[in-house]
Design a protein around this motif. Structure first.
Motif, short mmCIF file in Angstrom:
data_model
loop_
_atom_site.label_atom_id
_atom_site.label_comp_id
_atom_site.label_asym_id
_atom_site.label_seq_id
_atom_site.Cartn_x
_atom_site.Cartn_y
_atom_site.Cartn_z
N VAL A 229 42.45 37.85 47.95
CA VAL A 229 42.46 36.39 48.30
C VAL A 229 41.12 35.60 48.17
O VAL A 229 40.40 35.85 49.16
CB VAL A 229 43.27 35.97 49.39
N ALA A 230 40.95 34.64 47.38
CA ALA A 230 39.78 33.96 47.50
C ALA A 230 39.80 33.17 48.72
O ALA A 230 40.73 32.53 49.03
CB ALA A 230 39.58 32.96 46.24
N LYS A 231 38.49 32.91 49.23
CA LYS A 231 38.23 32.41 50.64
C LYS A 231 38.63 30.89 50.64
O LYS A 231 37.98 30.01 49.60
CB LYS A 231 37.10 32.71 51.21
N ASP A 232 39.55 30.09 51.36
CA ASP A 232 39.54 28.63 51.39
C ASP A 232 39.81 28.53 52.83
O ASP A 232 41.36 28.56 53.16
CB ASP A 232 40.42 28.17 50.40
N ASN A 233 39.05 27.99 53.73
CA ASN A 233 39.45 28.00 55.20
C ASN A 233 40.35 26.75 55.30
O ASN A 233 41.13 26.78 56.36
CB ASN A 233 38.31 27.78 56.10
N ASN A 234 40.55 25.76 54.37
CA ASN A 234 41.48 24.53 54.64
C ASN A 234 42.92 24.80 53.94
O ASN A 234 43.80 24.22 54.40
CB ASN A 234 40.69 23.48 53.89
N GLY A 250 41.06 34.55 53.72
CA GLY A 250 40.30 35.18 52.60
C GLY A 250 40.17 36.72 52.78
O GLY A 250 39.72 36.89 53.71
N THR A 251 40.75 37.50 51.93
CA THR A 251 40.71 38.95 52.47
C THR A 251 41.25 39.89 51.42
O THR A 251 41.72 39.25 50.53
CB THR A 251 41.62 39.03 53.77
N GLN A 252 41.10 41.05 51.56
CA GLN A 252 42.01 41.90 50.59
C GLN A 252 43.06 42.73 51.24
O GLN A 252 42.74 43.64 52.34
CB GLN A 252 40.75 42.80 50.30
N PHE A 253 44.26 42.91 50.83
CA PHE A 253 45.20 43.72 51.72
C PHE A 253 46.29 43.95 50.67
O PHE A 253 46.30 43.38 49.40
CB PHE A 253 45.86 42.84 52.72
N ASN A 254 47.08 45.06 50.88
CA ASN A 254 48.05 45.60 50.01
C ASN A 254 49.51 45.39 50.94
O ASN A 254 49.57 45.55 51.89
CB ASN A 254 48.13 46.93 49.85
N ILE A 255 50.53 44.78 50.16
CA ILE A 255 51.92 44.79 50.61
C ILE A 255 52.74 45.49 50.09
O ILE A 255 52.72 45.47 48.73
CB ILE A 255 52.28 43.41 50.72
N SER A 256 53.79 46.37 50.61
CA SER A 256 54.71 46.96 49.98
C SER A 256 56.16 46.72 50.51
O SER A 256 56.32 47.08 51.80
CB SER A 256 54.46 48.47 49.95
N ALA A 257 56.74 45.94 49.80
CA ALA A 257 58.00 45.25 50.28
C ALA A 257 58.97 45.19 49.42
O ALA A 257 59.47 44.46 48.71
CB ALA A 257 57.68 43.77 50.63
N TYR A 258 59.31 46.37 48.82
CA TYR A 258 60.46 46.92 48.01
C TYR A 258 61.95 46.47 48.58
O TYR A 258 61.98 47.05 49.77
CB TYR A 258 60.43 48.23 47.32
N PRO A 259 62.83 45.73 47.82
CA PRO A 259 64.10 45.37 48.74
C PRO A 259 64.79 46.73 49.04
O PRO A 259 65.52 46.94 49.93
CB PRO A 259 64.73 44.67 47.55
N GLU A 260 64.35 47.96 48.32
CA GLU A 260 65.40 49.19 48.56
C GLU A 260 64.57 50.06 49.52
O GLU A 260 65.21 50.82 49.93
CB GLU A 260 65.48 49.76 47.29
N ASP A 261 63.38 49.65 49.86
CA ASP A 261 62.83 50.45 51.08
C ASP A 261 63.03 49.81 52.31
O ASP A 261 63.02 48.47 52.42
CB ASP A 261 61.20 50.42 50.91
N ASN A 262 63.27 50.60 53.41
CA ASN A 262 63.79 50.15 54.72
C ASN A 262 62.36 49.50 55.47
O ASN A 262 62.49 48.73 56.48
CB ASN A 262 64.26 50.93 55.58
#
Lengths: 392, 203
Positions: A229-234, A250-262
């Motif tokens: 994510v590009a930094k934008d404090n506002n 602003g940061t780097q992260f991974n999200i795993s949110a598959y509907p079939e996963d609990n």
């Protein structure tokens, strides 16, 4: 001998087994403390009933939203007819109607997954249950097929999308919402208008505007994505998933949110993110993640757990690598199924719990990957046909 | 570190009893949309799961759930004394779906496979499987569960997915409440025995 029937008839027992909550856990903890002679019976029953897992058809969050929205609209229709009939009635009735309409507005906000236009968007577009190939879906049913495998979309030139770094340019209105659908076997990289880069993994969907016009930058994710994510404090950046909202500057992260996963997993590589459960009040119960931490949110118990991890295991997929340490074979196989768009079955389900460590280069020929994996796990991959494999 | 995210919300859930839902129901009927949201969020999952057991036709399930809420609202249906909200919702949804299925059959725009299956699939939760013997036993158990009579499967669905009483379940499937109760006990005690010895006589 205790009677198991009494336990089953306790209204909180079945609930505890199939829809556990903390309060129910507490209730049964104290129950067992007060009735130690029943402890064995209760735990035994719990364990055994827990083995039955009813497969119920579930609605996705988007479908639930759409249905609620449709019902709300029809309820409004009923209200209007009633209002017309009573138009001649006195002022107080008018006042009551005004209050009613006010609460209708509130109901839409309640079901919103953030901004009102997101709700409208999700409820207005039909989500194709199965898509044949990767696809960019625009409002009014316009959809643009993308090539299989990897593709890139660039939104940095306002008013147009540059596809696959070359000449294909699609003109778009600034305000529209885009839905990017990646079926199994394909993935893509999206550069959003604010320079934020999103890698969307196989079997996932991302909904986002061409240009962020609001006070926040909001996207909706079903599946897995890595965000830089590009930094934008506002303008905070918000990712909505079925059950969680992840907020960052602003940061780097991974999200795993598959509907079939609990479990919804959020892994932070850099910076900081805050996670809250959708439907909860803003400032309570937020989780703030530090770099190299993983937050696992269990959708059925609604509990989150934070652990320290090696982030490489969670983000290497964006380079076509799969690295893991002491991971269940099951999990590795699920990833391979999504990546190669194939089905892999275990001849003996026990094989799924073998713990393995290593690194796979998924860009290799899949047969080579299987061969390597078979060696590490001392199993054998058997090919039934192009799409179906079996592990022995 | 384990954190609770929804403490306040779930605490109250335990105490949302029949009376609570009855009040919410009247609030909904008098036009309170927050009450609608509350009922909707509480029951949508089980209603949809239930509808999908009756027919494979998703559109019919969607339409019927919509009609269900509109009917309640429009006709200001009252809950009779012994009736719980949950029971009413299941009963009315079943009737609405059946009506739609019959109508569709009249106009022949429906597949035979869209009809009444009341299929219940049981799954084995992998995390809980201890060893191979248990695995095999579970498979046999699963088979037995799936071969059960349709009514019994429906009964199990209610028992595991709702707070309905035996009397209410009995009314929904046209069975004597005592029979319903006995059947639940038979299934559960069968399940217990099944793990104690190797015999697999279940139902």
């Amino acid at each position: 001998m205790n009677n198991y029937k009494d336990i089953i008839e306790n209204p909180f027992f079945i609930k505890w087994i199939f829809n556990p909550t903390i309060e129910l856990d507490l209730y049964w903890d104290s129950y067992i403390e007060e009735h130690p002679q029943e402890a064995n019976m209760i735990l035994e029953l719990k364990l055994k009933l827990r083995n039955i897992n009813l497969i119920n058809n579930m609605l996705s969050e988007a479908e639930k939203l759409k249905l609620a929205y449709d019902i709300s609209k029809r309820l409004d229709g009923v209200d209007k007819r009633i209002t017309q009939k009573k138009r001649l009635n006195n002022f107080f009735k008018y006042a009551a109607v005004a209050i009613l309409f006010f609460s209708v507005g509130a109901s839409v906000v309640y079901f919103s997954i953030g901004k009102e236009d997101l709700v409208k968007y999700v409820s207005e577009i039909k989500i194709p249950p199965t898509v044949n190939g990767p696809m960019l879906i625009l409002p009014e049913g316009k959809s643009i097929p993308l090539k299989n495998g990897e593709s890139t979309l660039d939104y940095r030139n306002s008013g147009k999308i540059v596809l696959n770094e070359d000449s294909i340019v699609i003109a778009v209105e600034l305000s529209i919402m885009n839905q990017l659908v990646m079926p199994h076997g394909s993935s893509s990289k999206v550069v959003l208008c604010d320079n934020t880069v999103v890698w969307l993994n196989a079997g996932s969907r991302l909904i986002y505007p061409s240009v962020f016009m609001n006070k926040t930058r909001e996207v909706v994710l079903f599946g897995e994505a890595y965000f830089d994510v590009a930094k934008d404090n506002n303008k905070p950046f918000l990712v909505q998933t079925s059950a969680l909202e992840i907020k960052v500057l602003g940061t780097q992260f991974n999200i795993s949110a598959y509907p079939e996963d609990n479990v919804i997993q959020t892994v932070l590589k850099k910076g900081s993110v805050s996670i809250r459960q959708i439907g909860e009040t803003k400032f309570e119960n937020e989780i703030i993640l530090k770099p190299n931490q993983l937050a696992s949110f269990d959708k059925s118990t609604k509990l989150s757990k934070v652990t320290n991890v090696n982030t490489d295991f969670y983000v290497s997929w964006i380079d076509g690598l799969l690295s893991f340490e002491n991971l269940d074979m099951n999990r590795v196989i699920k990833r391979l199924e999504r990546y190669y768009d194939i089905n892999i079955q275990f001849e003996d389900p026990m094989l799924g719990s073998i713990k393995i460590s290593g690194k796979l280069d998924l860009k290799q020929n899949k047969e080579e990957v299987f061969e390597y994996l078979a060696k590490v796990s001392t199993t054998a991959f058997e090919k039934n046909d192009e799409k179906n494999y079996k592990i022995k | 570190m384990i954190l609770t995210l929804a403490k306040s919300k779930k605490k109250s859930n335990l105490f949302k009893d029949k009376t609570y839902w009855k009040t919410t129901w009247s609030r909904f009927k008098s036009g309170d949309r927050f009450a609608f949201q509350e009922i909707y969020s509480e029951y949508i999952d089980s209603l949809f799961a239930y509808g999908s057991k009756i027919t494979n036709n998703r559109d019919i399930v969607f339409d019927s759930i919509q009609d269900l809420f509109i009917d309640i609202y429009r006709y200001k249906i009252d809950l009779h004394k012994p009736e719980s909200l949950e029971f009413y919702l299941f009963k009315a949804l079943k009737r609405l779906i059946q009506k739609k299925l019959l109508l569709s059959r009249k106009f022949k725009n429906i597949e035979e496979s869209d009809f009444f299956t009341f299929e219940i699939k049981f799954n084995l939760e992998e995390d809980y499987i201890q060893n191979e013997t248990e695995q095999i036993r579970l498979q046999v158990l699963n088979k037995a569960l799936n071969e059960m009579d349709e009514n019994y499967r429906e009964l199990l669905f209610y028992k595991f997915n709702s707070n309905l009483t035996y009397k209410e379940i009995g009314q929904l499937i046209g069975m004597n409440p005592d029979t319903v109760k006995k059947q639940v006990y038979r299934i559960i005690s069968g399940l217990r025995k099944n793990f104690k010895n190797k015999s697999l006589i279940l139902f």
